[in-house]
Motif scaffolding. Structure first.
Motif, short mmCIF file in Angstrom:
data_model
loop_
_atom_site.label_atom_id
_atom_site.label_comp_id
_atom_site.label_asym_id
_atom_site.label_seq_id
_atom_site.Cartn_x
_atom_site.Cartn_y
_atom_site.Cartn_z
N THR A 135 3.85 12.22 -7.68
CA THR A 135 4.34 11.97 -6.33
C THR A 135 3.54 10.84 -5.70
O THR A 135 2.36 10.65 -6.01
CB THR A 135 4.22 13.22 -5.43
N VAL A 136 4.19 10.13 -4.80
CA VAL A 136 3.52 9.10 -4.01
C VAL A 136 3.99 9.24 -2.57
O VAL A 136 5.18 9.13 -2.28
CB VAL A 136 3.82 7.68 -4.54
N ASP A 137 3.04 9.54 -1.69
CA ASP A 137 3.31 9.57 -0.25
C ASP A 137 2.92 8.20 0.27
O ASP A 137 1.75 7.87 0.39
CB ASP A 137 2.48 10.67 0.41
N THR A 138 3.91 7.38 0.57
CA THR A 138 3.62 6.00 0.95
C THR A 138 3.00 5.88 2.34
O THR A 138 2.59 4.78 2.71
CB THR A 138 4.88 5.12 0.86
N ASP A 139 2.90 6.99 3.06
CA ASP A 139 2.23 6.94 4.36
C ASP A 139 0.72 6.83 4.22
O ASP A 139 0.03 6.54 5.20
CB ASP A 139 2.57 8.18 5.19
N VAL A 140 0.20 7.10 3.04
CA VAL A 140 -1.25 7.03 2.80
C VAL A 140 -1.52 6.20 1.56
O VAL A 140 -0.71 6.12 0.65
CB VAL A 140 -1.88 8.44 2.64
N GLY B 235 -2.41 2.75 1.34
CA GLY B 235 -2.19 1.30 1.31
C GLY B 235 -0.83 0.85 0.79
O GLY B 235 -0.68 -0.29 0.36
N TRP B 236 0.16 1.71 0.83
CA TRP B 236 1.51 1.35 0.38
C TRP B 236 2.28 0.60 1.46
O TRP B 236 3.30 -0.02 1.16
CB TRP B 236 2.28 2.60 -0.02
N ILE B 237 1.82 0.68 2.71
CA ILE B 237 2.54 0.10 3.85
C ILE B 237 1.68 -0.95 4.53
O ILE B 237 0.46 -0.79 4.63
CB ILE B 237 2.92 1.22 4.85
N GLU B 238 2.35 -2.01 4.99
CA GLU B 238 1.69 -3.04 5.79
C GLU B 238 2.62 -3.45 6.93
O GLU B 238 3.83 -3.26 6.84
CB GLU B 238 1.36 -4.26 4.93
N ASN B 239 2.05 -3.97 7.99
CA ASN B 239 2.88 -4.54 9.04
C ASN B 239 3.37 -5.89 8.55
O ASN B 239 2.58 -6.74 8.16
CB ASN B 239 2.10 -4.69 10.35
N PRO C 242 6.09 -1.70 10.30
CA PRO C 242 5.54 -1.18 9.04
C PRO C 242 6.60 -1.22 7.93
O PRO C 242 7.74 -0.79 8.14
CB PRO C 242 5.17 0.26 9.39
N GLN C 243 6.20 -1.78 6.79
CA GLN C 243 7.10 -1.89 5.65
C GLN C 243 6.32 -1.63 4.36
O GLN C 243 5.12 -1.80 4.32
CB GLN C 243 7.72 -3.30 5.59
N TRP C 244 7.06 -1.23 3.33
CA TRP C 244 6.42 -1.06 2.04
C TRP C 244 5.88 -2.39 1.55
O TRP C 244 6.52 -3.43 1.73
CB TRP C 244 7.40 -0.54 1.01
N ARG C 245 4.71 -2.34 0.93
CA ARG C 245 4.19 -3.51 0.23
C ARG C 245 5.00 -3.64 -1.05
O ARG C 245 4.84 -2.87 -1.99
CB ARG C 245 2.71 -3.32 -0.08
N GLU C 246 5.89 -4.60 -1.04
CA GLU C 246 6.86 -4.71 -2.12
C GLU C 246 6.21 -4.89 -3.49
O GLU C 246 6.70 -4.35 -4.48
CB GLU C 246 7.87 -5.81 -1.81
N ASP C 247 5.08 -5.60 -3.54
CA ASP C 247 4.41 -5.78 -4.82
C ASP C 247 3.92 -4.46 -5.39
O ASP C 247 4.06 -4.19 -6.59
CB ASP C 247 3.25 -6.78 -4.69
N ARG C 248 3.37 -3.61 -4.53
CA ARG C 248 2.86 -2.31 -5.00
C ARG C 248 3.99 -1.36 -5.40
O ARG C 248 3.91 -0.67 -6.40
CB ARG C 248 2.00 -1.65 -3.92
#
Length: 168
Positions: free
Chosen positions: A23-28, A30-34, A45-51
């Motif tokens: 599982t991956v909780d993208t709220d924690v 470093g999966w999200i950046e402004n 806030p958006q997903w870091r597309e590279d990750r």
């Protein structure tokens, strides 16, 4: 998995992880950046597309079920790569009660944050619902919710290379 604040995404992901699922909780973590909005009017806030891209690529090689949870503006960019888009839902009153009492995430404790949850539920949840392939009401017992998600992964076990109950 996607859904509004207080529907139980993090709780469901933790239970899936306890059952041995990745599982991956993208709220924690470093999966999200402004990042800039598409129209250039501000940041969101958006997903870091590279990750996220690297995570999905790694998953495609393993073929093991992967549950990704979160709710961000650019999650739909990855929908074609997911087998299922699962919307976790609950009535607004339930969500507000949960955010007021949860101990794992402080978001939703202030009046301003609760007002944002109300506004986002009215504006964003219909968009999430329209693109979901499955909706699960999280007022059901947590084990039933997790069993439902696990059954989705089991049904698609032979479909290597596709996140099984994905999205945001």
């Amino acid at each position: 998995m996607t859904g509004m604040s207080g529907v139980g995404k993090s709780t469901v992901l933790a239970r899936l992880e306890q059952r041995g699922y990745r599982t991956v909780d993208t709220d924690v973590g470093g999966w999200i950046e402004n990042a800039p909005l598409p129209d250039g009017t501000g940041m969101e806030p958006q997903w870091r597309e590279d990750r996220i891209e690297a995570l999905i690529a790694e998953h495609e090689h393993s073929g093991e079920p992967l549950f990704i949870g979160g709710t961000v503006l650019n999650q739909q960019e990855f929908y074609p790569r997911f087998k299922e888009i699962v919307l976790l839902s609950a009535p607004l009153s339930t969500m507000l009660e949960r955010v007021a009492t949860r101990s794992t995430n402080p978001y939703g404790r202030t009046a301003e944050e609760r007002d944002r949850i109300v506004a986002d539920t009215a504006e964003v949840e219909p968009l999430l619902r329209s693109s979901a392939t499955v909706e699960i009401d999280t007022r059901r017992p947590i084990d039933e919710v997790v069993d439902h998600l696990a059954s989705l992964a089991a049904m698609d076990r032979g479909t290597a290379g596709t996140p099984h109950a994905g999205s945001a």
